[in-house]
Design a protein around this motif. Structure first.
Motif, PDB file in Angstrom:
ATOM      1  N   HIS A  18       3.740   2.329   6.329  1.00 44.68           N
ATOM      2  CA  HIS A  18       2.434   1.965   5.804  1.00 44.68           C
ATOM      3  C   HIS A  18       1.374   2.597   6.687  1.00 44.68           C
ATOM      4  CE1 HIS A  18      -0.764  -0.294   3.911  1.00 44.68           C
ATOM      5  NE2 HIS A  18      -1.197  -0.618   5.108  1.00 44.68           N
ATOM      6  N   GLU A  50       6.133   2.664  -2.889  1.00 40.92           N
ATOM      7  CA  GLU A  50       4.996   3.375  -3.477  1.00 40.92           C
ATOM      8  C   GLU A  50       5.264   4.863  -3.630  1.00 40.92           C
ATOM      9  OE1 GLU A  50       1.907   2.120  -0.686  1.00 40.92           O
ATOM     10  OE2 GLU A  50       1.144   0.843  -2.300  1.00 40.92           O
ATOM     11  N   ARG A  56       3.406  -0.897   0.587  1.00 40.85           N
ATOM     12  CA  ARG A  56       2.110  -1.570   0.817  1.00 40.85           C
ATOM     13  C   ARG A  56       2.187  -2.528   1.992  1.00 40.85           C
ATOM     14  NH1 ARG A  56       1.017  -0.885  -4.909  1.00 40.85           N
ATOM     15  NH2 ARG A  56       2.807  -2.105  -5.510  1.00 40.85           N
TER      16      ARG A  56
END
Length: 134
Positions: A132, A8, A83
């Motif tokens: 995360h 990400e 994620r």
């Protein structure tokens, strides 16, 4: 799943510091903004941590209770947001990465509001953190 699809963005760049408050003041003086401070207890005393936004990136400042050797510099790892830490680790294993530094991911529910991570090393020993935030 393709490893690239799981990333990400850059999570942070870790930087060892000899003096946390001095480093925070320095980065604030040159345009950075302190986001969070925290600590992890260790047998040698608390490891101090701070997240500082600086020039579009996040620095994780780290002051260890026992000074870290800085013979080749003071950047110990880079972190990549994902994620799903487990899915990212599985995808890396599928492409042959077998250098995870622990058997399982680490879950730290109180650090910086909660996070889970898993470190592995690159071919030259560089540490890469799958991260995360909970």
């Amino acid at each position: 799943m393709n490893c690239k699809e799981l990333y990400e963005g850059l999570g942070h760049i870790a930087v060892h510091t000899r003096d946390m408050e001095e480093s925070i003041r320095f980065y604030e003086r040159i345009g950075g903004t302190l986001q969070k401070k925290d600590a992890i207890p260790t047998p040698d005393g608390d490891k101090l941590l701070a997240l500082v936004d600086f020039a579009g990136a996040t620095l994780e400042l780290i002051q260890s209770p026992v000074p870290a050797p800085m013979t080749e510099g003071n950047i110990p790892h880079i972190a990549v947001y994902v994620r799903d830490v487990d899915a990212a680790a599985a995808a890396l294993r599928e492409v042959g990465v077998d250098t995870f530094m622990t058997e399982e991911k680490v879950v730290l529910p109180n650090l910086f509001g909660g996070l889970e991570n898993w470190f592995f090393t690159g071919p030259s020993g560089e540490q890469i953190e799958l991260l995360h935030m909970l």
